[in-house]
Motif scaffolding. Structure first.
Motif, mmCIF file in Angstrom:
data_model
loop_
_atom_site.group_PDB
_atom_site.id
_atom_site.type_symbol
_atom_site.label_atom_id
_atom_site.label_comp_id
_atom_site.label_asym_id
_atom_site.label_seq_id
_atom_site.Cartn_x
_atom_site.Cartn_y
_atom_site.Cartn_z
ATOM 1 N N ALA A 70 110.534 33.368 133.812
ATOM 2 C CA ALA A 70 111.798 34.036 133.473
ATOM 3 C C ALA A 70 111.518 35.369 132.793
ATOM 4 O O ALA A 70 112.175 36.375 133.071
ATOM 5 C CB ALA A 70 112.636 33.138 132.574
ATOM 6 N N GLN A 71 110.546 35.379 131.896
ATOM 7 C CA GLN A 71 110.203 36.634 131.215
ATOM 8 C C GLN A 71 109.723 37.685 132.220
ATOM 9 O O GLN A 71 110.130 38.837 132.177
ATOM 10 C CB GLN A 71 109.121 36.389 130.153
ATOM 11 N N LYS A 72 108.866 37.250 133.155
ATOM 12 C CA LYS A 72 108.357 38.181 134.164
ATOM 13 C C LYS A 72 109.503 38.736 135.002
ATOM 14 O O LYS A 72 109.573 39.940 135.261
ATOM 15 C CB LYS A 72 107.366 37.473 135.098
ATOM 16 N N LEU A 82 112.225 28.171 128.614
ATOM 17 C CA LEU A 82 111.507 28.249 127.346
ATOM 18 C C LEU A 82 110.005 28.264 127.632
ATOM 19 O O LEU A 82 109.563 27.744 128.645
ATOM 20 C CB LEU A 82 111.849 27.039 126.469
ATOM 21 N N PRO A 83 109.219 28.889 126.738
ATOM 22 C CA PRO A 83 107.767 28.867 126.940
ATOM 23 C C PRO A 83 107.245 27.436 127.068
ATOM 24 O O PRO A 83 107.817 26.513 126.502
ATOM 25 C CB PRO A 83 107.230 29.532 125.673
ATOM 26 N N GLN A 84 106.167 27.316 127.800
ATOM 27 C CA GLN A 84 105.539 26.024 128.036
ATOM 28 C C GLN A 84 105.171 25.319 126.726
ATOM 29 O O GLN A 84 104.867 25.970 125.740
ATOM 30 C CB GLN A 84 104.230 26.251 128.794
ATOM 31 N N GLY A 85 105.178 24.024 126.799
ATOM 32 C CA GLY A 85 104.639 23.242 125.695
ATOM 33 C C GLY A 85 105.574 23.068 124.520
ATOM 34 O O GLY A 85 105.203 22.477 123.517
ATOM 35 N N ARG A 86 106.768 23.594 124.642
ATOM 36 C CA ARG A 86 107.729 23.393 123.547
ATOM 37 C C ARG A 86 108.240 21.965 123.604
ATOM 38 O O ARG A 86 108.704 21.523 124.650
ATOM 39 C CB ARG A 86 108.918 24.329 123.687
ATOM 40 N N LYS A 87 108.196 21.280 122.482
ATOM 41 C CA LYS A 87 108.777 19.945 122.468
ATOM 42 C C LYS A 87 110.230 20.079 122.010
ATOM 43 O O LYS A 87 110.502 20.776 121.046
ATOM 44 C CB LYS A 87 108.010 19.055 121.493
ATOM 45 N N GLY A 90 119.498 34.879 126.279
ATOM 46 C CA GLY A 90 118.494 33.833 126.327
ATOM 47 C C GLY A 90 118.638 32.963 125.111
ATOM 48 O O GLY A 90 119.063 33.425 124.051
ATOM 49 N N ASP A 91 118.298 31.708 125.262
ATOM 50 C CA ASP A 91 118.436 30.770 124.161
ATOM 51 C C ASP A 91 117.468 31.153 123.037
ATOM 52 O O ASP A 91 116.515 31.895 123.250
ATOM 53 C CB ASP A 91 118.129 29.349 124.668
ATOM 54 N N VAL A 92 117.733 30.604 121.860
ATOM 55 C CA VAL A 92 116.833 30.812 120.735
ATOM 56 C C VAL A 92 115.430 30.384 121.146
ATOM 57 O O VAL A 92 115.257 29.305 121.721
ATOM 58 C CB VAL A 92 117.247 29.906 119.552
ATOM 59 N N GLY A 93 114.461 31.211 120.880
ATOM 60 C CA GLY A 93 113.077 30.835 121.146
ATOM 61 C C GLY A 93 112.626 31.053 122.574
ATOM 62 O O GLY A 93 111.515 30.673 122.944
ATOM 63 N N PRO A 126 99.020 37.285 123.749
ATOM 64 C CA PRO A 126 98.400 36.041 123.285
ATOM 65 C C PRO A 126 98.761 34.819 124.131
ATOM 66 O O PRO A 126 98.258 33.732 123.872
ATOM 67 C CB PRO A 126 98.934 35.894 121.862
ATOM 68 N N PHE A 127 99.612 34.947 125.099
ATOM 69 C CA PHE A 127 99.997 33.790 125.926
ATOM 70 C C PHE A 127 100.392 34.277 127.310
ATOM 71 O O PHE A 127 100.486 35.487 127.537
ATOM 72 C CB PHE A 127 101.162 33.025 125.293
ATOM 73 N N ASP A 128 100.603 33.355 128.215
ATOM 74 C CA ASP A 128 101.121 33.747 129.532
ATOM 75 C C ASP A 128 102.622 33.901 129.438
ATOM 76 O O ASP A 128 103.286 33.110 128.765
ATOM 77 C CB ASP A 128 100.821 32.659 130.578
ATOM 78 N N LEU A 129 103.142 34.875 130.143
ATOM 79 C CA LEU A 129 104.596 35.018 130.157
ATOM 80 C C LEU A 129 105.211 33.895 130.997
ATOM 81 O O LEU A 129 104.595 33.418 131.952
ATOM 82 C CB LEU A 129 104.985 36.370 130.764
ATOM 83 N N THR A 130 106.398 33.509 130.648
ATOM 84 C CA THR A 130 107.096 32.539 131.507
ATOM 85 C C THR A 130 107.605 33.294 132.738
ATOM 86 O O THR A 130 107.720 34.521 132.720
ATOM 87 C CB THR A 130 108.324 31.930 130.784
ATOM 88 N N GLY A 178 111.853 33.745 123.864
ATOM 89 C CA GLY A 178 110.868 34.820 123.900
ATOM 90 C C GLY A 178 111.429 36.149 124.367
ATOM 91 O O GLY A 178 110.864 36.805 125.240
ATOM 92 N N LYS A 179 112.516 36.572 123.743
ATOM 93 C CA LYS A 179 113.132 37.836 124.128
ATOM 94 C C LYS A 179 112.375 39.021 123.516
ATOM 95 O O LYS A 179 112.319 40.092 124.099
ATOM 96 C CB LYS A 179 114.600 37.863 123.691
ATOM 97 N N THR A 180 111.763 38.786 122.347
ATOM 98 C CA THR A 180 111.134 39.903 121.641
ATOM 99 C C THR A 180 109.988 40.514 122.439
ATOM 100 O O THR A 180 109.833 41.731 122.494
ATOM 101 C CB THR A 180 110.605 39.445 120.266
ATOM 102 N N ILE A 181 109.204 39.662 123.057
ATOM 103 C CA ILE A 181 108.045 40.176 123.784
ATOM 104 C C ILE A 181 108.518 41.001 124.997
ATOM 105 O O ILE A 181 107.880 41.982 125.372
ATOM 106 C CB ILE A 181 107.089 39.021 124.184
ATOM 107 N N ILE A 182 109.636 40.604 125.555
ATOM 108 C CA ILE A 182 110.210 41.383 126.656
ATOM 109 C C ILE A 182 110.559 42.778 126.150
ATOM 110 O O ILE A 182 110.227 43.789 126.762
ATOM 111 C CB ILE A 182 111.470 40.693 127.218
ATOM 112 N N ASP A 205 106.312 43.759 111.385
ATOM 113 C CA ASP A 205 104.989 43.186 111.091
ATOM 114 C C ASP A 205 104.314 42.692 112.359
ATOM 115 O O ASP A 205 103.149 42.956 112.612
ATOM 116 C CB ASP A 205 105.130 42.019 110.102
ATOM 117 N N LYS A 206 105.103 41.939 113.137
ATOM 118 C CA LYS A 206 104.520 41.331 114.333
ATOM 119 C C LYS A 206 104.131 42.382 115.358
ATOM 120 O O LYS A 206 103.015 42.389 115.880
ATOM 121 C CB LYS A 206 105.540 40.383 114.979
ATOM 122 N N ILE A 207 105.074 43.267 115.630
ATOM 123 C CA ILE A 207 104.837 44.247 116.689
ATOM 124 C C ILE A 207 103.735 45.223 116.305
ATOM 125 O O ILE A 207 102.865 45.534 117.119
ATOM 126 C CB ILE A 207 106.156 44.975 117.053
#
Ligand code: ADP
Ligand code: MG
Length: 702
Positions: free
Chosen positions: A275-277, A451-456, A299-302, A269-273, A304-308, A338-340
């Motif tokens: 770092a994830q790649k 962190l993924p893009q667009g995080r404030k 990796g810090d909270v958020g 659903p998104f582009d990988l960062t 995106g370790k799960t998708i890896i 649920d998510k996976i």
């Protein structure tokens, strides 16, 4: 042979006997001569110097004074009774105070003219005083058998003290011990290391650490012993890693197949960062090499370790293997499931969930599916490592929030297959480098540092009770804008009732501020059944409730992107990494998120530091370093049970440089001589072999 002396039961040491042996064993874990030899003093008292009253400075620690008692006064009744004596030397006077043994002290003080007084001065009622000083007869000193220069102080316990084993008694026992064992202490380091680093020989160090000749000797002894602890820990870890990678063959995940590629193209659903790649690439290379992978994903909270983890599980499938993902709590495991299962639905994979609460019929079905190879991905809790969970061909194990699993549990997983599966462990919050090096020295490390893009960045604020109306107003504003709010209450085991009360009172107050039907509240706590918790979580996820009140059960992993406010009640009662974890529950969607730390007015210095650190940074690595400095490694979540940080003298915070130094040194030695076969390295090999024999953690794996 000679080593046997060190293994002698402590009972047979002069001055011990069966009764004291029992106390030594129960209170300090001292069973043998060797154990006592390694029971180091926590500090020494410098009795080589006599100070003057006029020398006394604040925080100066223990000192020794020589002078006369000028007056004695007994005041108070029974329990409040105390004896105060004025003591002076040529430079001034000071008060000495006793609350116990008054009669005895009184006799002593009246019997002699001159004393050496030993203790720690403190200011009381505007005057310097020493409570319960040690009184030494200056003329009797010479015939004392205990060397006077540096007195070792040993940690002891109330129970032990009652049984006459106070610090002084321990010092005496060590004094009896040293001449007996001195000649059998064997050097552990090679001559070349000793000579290059000019380290004190072990024999000398073990004696000097107890009874040093000078402060310089003490420092050298301490350094030598720290060096040993850290160096051998690293050497052990690296050897272990070497055994894993060299001797333990791994499944070869040679290809990137359809599942991986289709997921990447059709389902992501998104582009990988970047770092994830990068991390996915690191893992792929490792798993394709033919060696078994043991990798820590930091990796810090958020971040995106799960998708890896999911990508890596798809790689397993592509290569014909099953994969499993284990999480520390039911809620978190459920959420992963649920998510996976939703994410991979288009791929037609069979994903199953297993936990302690899985019903028998369902469980049987899953276990069958695992054995027949029908189940591709299994997600669950600790239940996954039970013995009856058998796979057809397990190729990969992912452990989320690793810090709660010990080395032994990891080892248990390895044995689920003839060829052990690749293991990927993911930390909940980053751990500082030195800690990672020590705790996970046997693992390779990948870091998701982006962190993924667009995080404030989350805005963190510290509120006091007086700001509560403002808090409620702010929550209302966010909720009215369509957002959701977490409110977390502390959970401290000793006072479970109080905590429930807190949570319930909080709930009632929130209900008054946010009444039905306009608002709906949910509540989750540790006493609820998994289904009930799950039901409440689902309601929150579906936005049927706007505020979720809970104890720390929601701490790890939970992902509700629409939640933008994290309110932490009694924030002063949480540890720093826990606060950071909790904060990480918000800021997961595109909306500006907030973390509000509520606290009482009076805060301890440490609490203040923690709350300030939270307000000042969002960076998990910074927080982790700060936490380590503030609390010390022993307190870092999950490290207690690991047993790997049980250093007697080294301190991985204070001795950070030595940690890195010894690690590099161990690496160099093993690079030049992987099996430690050079004659020069024989002592090292013998020492490590001995360690591995006695430590259960290691023997399982070997
Ligand atoms: P953590 O590393 O703390 O386990 P998660 O894996 O739960 O973090 O990811 C946090 C959130 O970020 C999830 O909602 C996830 O779907 C999302 N996410 C992960 N990677 C990306 C990315 N590259 N771009 C956007 N969102 C992402
Ligand atoms: Mg996570």
């Amino acid at each position: 042979m000679t080593n046997d002396i060190l293994k002698t039961s402590i009972e047979f040491l002069k001055g011990v006997g069966p009764k004291r042996a029992e106390v030594l064993r129960k209170e300090f874990g001292i069973e043998t001569f060797d154990d006592l030899l390694h029971y180091y003093p926590y500090r020494h008292i410098d009795k080589s110097h006599i100070y003057h009253v006029s020398d006394i400075v604040e925080d100066g620690g223990y000192i020794q004074l020589r002078g006369k008692i000028t007056s004695i006064q007994v005041a108070g009744q029974q329990r409040t009774k105390r004896l105060t004596a004025q003591f002076s030397d040529n430079t001034g006077s000071i008060e000495l105070v006793w609350f116990n043994g008054i009669k005895w002290v009184q006799d002593l003080l009246q019997s002699k003219k001159e004393f050496i007084v030993f203790g720690k001065p403190a200011v009381f009622n505007g005057r310097w005083s020493i409570t319960h000083p040690e009184m030494i007869d200056p003329y009797a000193q010479t015939d004392s058998s205990v060397p006077m220069a540096f007195m070792p102080l040993y940690n002891t316990s109330d129970v032990a003290k009652k049984k006459t084993l106070d610090s002084k008694a321990l010092a005496k026992l060590v004094q009896n011990l040293i001449p007996v064992v001195q000649c059998v202490i064997q050097e552990t380091l090679s001559d070349s290391i000793l000579n290059t680093l000019k380290l004190m020989p072990l024999k000398q160090a073990l004696c000097q650490i107890h009874y040093p000749q000078s402060s310089q000797h003490l420092a050298n002894a301490a350094f030598r012993l720290k060096f040993d602890e850290l160096f051998f820990t690293q050497l052990k870890m690296l050897l272990l890693k070497q055994i894993n990678t060299k001797r333990i063959q791994g499944h070869v995940f040679g290809k990137v197949g359809d599942y991986f590629n289709r997921f990447y193209k059709e389902c992501l659903p998104f582009d990988l960062t970047n770092a994830q790649k990068r991390v996915i690439r690191e893992i792929r290379t490792d798993m394709g090499s033919g060696r078994q992978m043991n990798r820590l994903l930091q990796g810090d909270v958020g971040s995106g370790k799960t998708i890896i983890a999911l990508f890596v599980m798809l790689l397993a499938k592509d290569n014909g293997y099953q994969a499993c993902l284990m999480a520390p709590t039911e809620i978190l495991a459920t959420q992963h499931f649920d998510k996976i299962s939703k994410q991979v639905a288009p791929l037609g994979l069979r994903v199953e969930f297993l936990s302690g609460s899985t019903k028998t019929a369902k469980r049987r079905q899953i276990l069958e599916g695992l054995q027949s190879g029908d189940v591709d991905i299994l997600i669950g809790t600790h239940a996954l490592i039970e013995n009856n969970v058998q796979f057809a061909n397990l190729g990969l194990v992912v452990i989320d929030e690793q810090h709660r699993f010990g080395v032994e549990q990891r080892a248990k997983l390895w044995r689920k297959n003839n060829v052990p599966p690749h293991v990927l462990v993911m930390t909940a919050t980053p751990i500082p480098r030195t800690l990672a090096m020590t705790l996970y020295g046997d693992l390779d490390i990948s870091v998701v540092d982006e962190l993924p893009q667009g995080r404030k960045p989350i805005v963190t604020q510290h509120f006091y009770e007086k700001d509560r109306l403002r808090l409620l107003g702010f929550m209302k504003q966010q909720i009215d804008a369509g957002r959701q709010v977490f409110v977390v209450y502390p959970l401290i085991q000793e006072s479970e009732k109080m905590d429930m009360l807190n949570l319930m009172t909080g709930y009632e107050a929130m209900e008054r501020a946010f009444p039905l039907p306009q608002y709906a509240l949910g509540i989750v706590h540790g006493k609820m059944k998994p289904e009930e918790k799950d039901y409440e979580m689902q309601r929150f996820l579906k936005k049927e409730t706007q505020i979720l009140l809970s104890t720390t059960v929601i701490e790890v992993g939970i992902d509700v992107p629409n939640a933008t406010v994290m309110v932490i009640e009694n924030a002063e009662r949480f540890g720093l990494s826990q606060l950071h974890q909790l904060r990480g529950r918000v800021g997961r969607g595109g909306n500006q998120s907030y973390c509000i730390l509520m606290s009482k007015y009076e805060l301890s210095a440490d609490s203040k530091k923690r709350l300030n650190a939270m307000v000042s940074t969002n960076d998990g690595f910074e927080i982790a370093n700060f936490d380590l400095q503030l609390r010390g490694p022993g307190d870092i979540q999950g490290t207690q049970q690991s047993g790997m940080l049980d250093f007697k003298i080294a301190d991985i915070v204070k001795d950070e440089k030595l940690v890195a130094y010894t690690r590099n040194m161990a690496i160099q030695i093993l690079e030049a001589d992987p099996a430690l076969q050079n004659p020069d390295n024989r002592k090292l090999r013998d020492t490590v072999a001995e360690m591995m024999k006695t430590e259960t953690n290691w023997s399982i794996i070997g």
